[in-house]
Design an enzyme around this catalytic site. Structure first.
Site, PDB file in Angstrom:
ATOM      1  CE1 TYR A  15      72.038 110.619 130.321  1.00 46.45           C
ATOM      2  CE2 TYR A  15      71.974 108.376 131.158  1.00 46.45           C
ATOM      3  CZ  TYR A  15      71.359 109.435 130.518  1.00 46.45           C
ATOM      4  OH  TYR A  15      70.078 109.307 130.075  1.00 46.45           O
ATOM      5  CD  GLU A  38      71.751 114.700 132.564  1.00 50.30           C
ATOM      6  OE1 GLU A  38      71.938 114.698 133.779  1.00 50.30           O
ATOM      7  OE2 GLU A  38      70.742 114.224 132.031  1.00 50.30           O
ATOM      8  CG  ASP A  86      68.440 125.770 109.817  1.00 48.75           C
ATOM      9  OD1 ASP A  86      69.427 125.092 109.481  1.00 48.75           O
ATOM     10  OD2 ASP A  86      67.358 125.260 110.174  1.00 48.75           O
ATOM     11  CB  THR A 132      71.880 118.784 110.557  1.00 47.86           C
ATOM     12  OG1 THR A 132      71.988 119.219 109.207  1.00 47.86           O
ATOM     13  CG2 THR A 132      70.436 118.841 111.001  1.00 47.86           C
ATOM     14  CE  LYS A 189      69.559 118.126 106.447  1.00 49.83           C
ATOM     15  NZ  LYS A 189      69.333 118.654 107.804  1.00 49.83           N
ATOM     16  NE  ARG A 212      69.722 111.251 110.995  1.00 51.22           N
ATOM     17  CZ  ARG A 212      69.365 111.482 109.738  1.00 51.22           C
ATOM     18  NH1 ARG A 212      69.925 110.819 108.755  1.00 51.22           N
ATOM     19  NH2 ARG A 212      68.436 112.361 109.455  1.00 51.22           N
TER      20      ARG A 212
HETATM   21  N1  DSN Z   1      64.723 116.707 106.622  1.00 52.50           N
HETATM   22  C1  DSN Z   1      65.666 117.645 106.117  1.00 52.50           C
HETATM   23  C2  DSN Z   1      65.662 117.690 104.629  1.00 52.50           C
HETATM   24  O1  DSN Z   1      65.508 116.666 104.021  1.00 52.50           O
HETATM   25  O2  DSN Z   1      65.831 118.755 104.059  1.00 52.50           O
HETATM   26  C3  DSN Z   1      65.497 118.993 106.702  1.00 52.50           C
HETATM   27  O3  DSN Z   1      65.522 118.901 108.053  1.00 52.50           O
END
Ligand code: DSN
Length: 419
Positions: free
Chosen positions: A56, A58, A202, A228, A231, A237
């Site tokens: 942990y 925090e 974003d 994120t 990707k 993740r």
């Molecule tokens: N779920 C994602 C996507 O597939 O584009 C976006 O957050």
């Protein structure tokens, strides 16, 4: 009693172990075309499945609410410093659990319930958290949504400017999940400046392309950038917020203690590793290859008579409107999956069908490019897609394509997977 800690997963829980093995097999044997998915390296997998998960933490490096941070503080500091360098940003918060929490933190940092906000509508390619009605961001804020133009399906900047002048949003969101074109951050920044909005970019889908120099960066144009990490950036993740120093305190406070508790330290380590990997020449080549591969896929589909949203692509994804092919997106996506080609069904702008049974399919090149596939393979993939979409009920054809897909996949080992 610690004896139940020792056996391997296959002994402790053979059911879960078997499912993981099956998933490794699936990720190896199929052509994965969901544009938000990828393969992470073995190094990222190791870091994100480590004992750091037991801790942990925090707070932030040097300012924690728990002792024993001798190893965690340097891990998080490395992740922060590497991401700042990679994107040329003044500050990075690497604690958001994923993209949606990162976006919620931005709302919490700058808005009160009922405040005016603006983002791209989901049916035009935006994200739920950019103010769409069913999301808390649409329910708790006065959300105004812009879209794309009917004639060319590109972002309608006249509408963005008109709505922004009328509603004076506190936050103006740009970025998308199903938009195949380069985002013009200069135009968004100009509108945000005029109406006194904070521009939030974003970049979840395209972060890896930006890091590689294969898509323009919003740094220096958008005051806040969310993403994120899993990707095109090819990390675990997770989520991240980049900002100027002037917003550092507000962002950090909004993430913790505003929205979250302890950061997921094993994920933070994976993010640090991904940032290191993304700073290499090999990753630059990867980012440009992702774009080139998506283009090849788009050109192949166009040559087979497909209708593509905006007529093509400039990034990692292709959105095909299957209306002229007389096949609903869901029927096509399910047939493609049976043929070893995994994509998702997706609404297209001005779709006359429902979101759960829309007109389109969304395809992307990040994962196949991570396997080293190039123009020859993407042409083959495009032709297989066309064959299947044109005959989604022909199980014999689907089985033949699945066999050919598997043979091709055998030649391109999937990163991080040892069968
Ligand atoms: N779920 C994602 C996507 O597939 O584009 C976006 O957050």
């Amino acid at each position: 009693m610690t004896d139940h800690f020792d056996p391997a997963l296959s002994q402790t829980d053979p059911e879960i172990a078997a499912l993981i093995k099956l998933e490794e097999r699936r990720q190896h044997d199929k052509v994965r075309l969901i544009p938000s998915e990828n393969y992470v390296s073995r190094a990222v997998l190791e870091a994100s499945g480590s004992v750091l998960s037991n801790k942990y933490s925090e707070g932030y490096p040097g300012r924690r609410y728990y002792e024993g941070q001798q190893n965690i503080d340097p891990v998080e500091t490395l992740a922060i410093e590497r991401m700042k360098k990679l994107f040329g940003a003044q500050h990075a918060n690497v604690q958001p659990y994923s993209g949606s929490p990162a976006n919620f933190a931005v709302y919490f940092a700058f808005c009160k319930p009922g405040d005016s906000v603006m983002g791209m509508a989901l049916p035009s390619g935006g994200h739920l958290t950019h103010g769409w009605g069913v999301s808390v961001t649409g329910a708790y804020f006065a959300s105004h949504q812009y879209g794309v133009r009917k004639e060319d399906q590109r972002i309608d900047f006249d509408e963005v400017a008109r709505l922004a002048r009328e509603h004076k949003p506190k936050l103006l969101w740009c970025g998308a999940t199903a938009y195949p074109r380069v985002i013009d951050y200069d135009k968004f920044a100009e509108i945000a400046r005029e109406v006194g909005a904070i521009l939030v970019a974003d970049v979840a889908h395209i972060a890896g392309l930006i890091a590689a120099g294969a898509h323009p960066s919003p740094v220096g144009k958008a005051e806040i950038i969310t993403t994120t990490t899993h990707k095109t950036l090819r990390g675990p993740r997770g989520g991240m917020i980049l900002c100027d120093d002037k917003h550092k305190a507000a962002i950090d406070k909004a993430v913790f203690p505003g929205l979250q508790g302890g950061p997921h330290n094993s994920t933070t380590a994976g993010i640090a590793v991904a940032a290191k990997e993304a700073s290499t020449e090999a990753f630059k080549k990867y980012g440009h290859a992702v774009v080139a591969n998506a283009k090849t896929l788009a050109e192949t589909l166009l040559s087979r008579g497909f209708s593509l949203v905006t007529g093509g692509t400039e990034n990692h994804l292709v959105l095909a409107d299957l209306t002229p092919k007389n096949v609903p997106g869901k029927v096509a996506a399910k047939a493609l999956d049976r043929a070893g080609l995994v994509c998702n069904y997706n609404s297209v702008p001005f779709d006359t069908r429902k979101p759960f049974d829309p007109s389109g399919i969304r395809l992307g090149s990040p994962a196949v490019t991570s396997r080293g596939m190039g123009a020859t393979e993407l042409k083959a993939i495009g032709n297989w897609i066309a064959d299947v979409v044109e005959h989604p009920d022909d199980e014999k054809l689907l089985a033949r394509v699945a066999g050919e897909v598997k043979s091709m996949c055998d030649k391109f080992p999937a990163p991080g997977i040892q069968l």
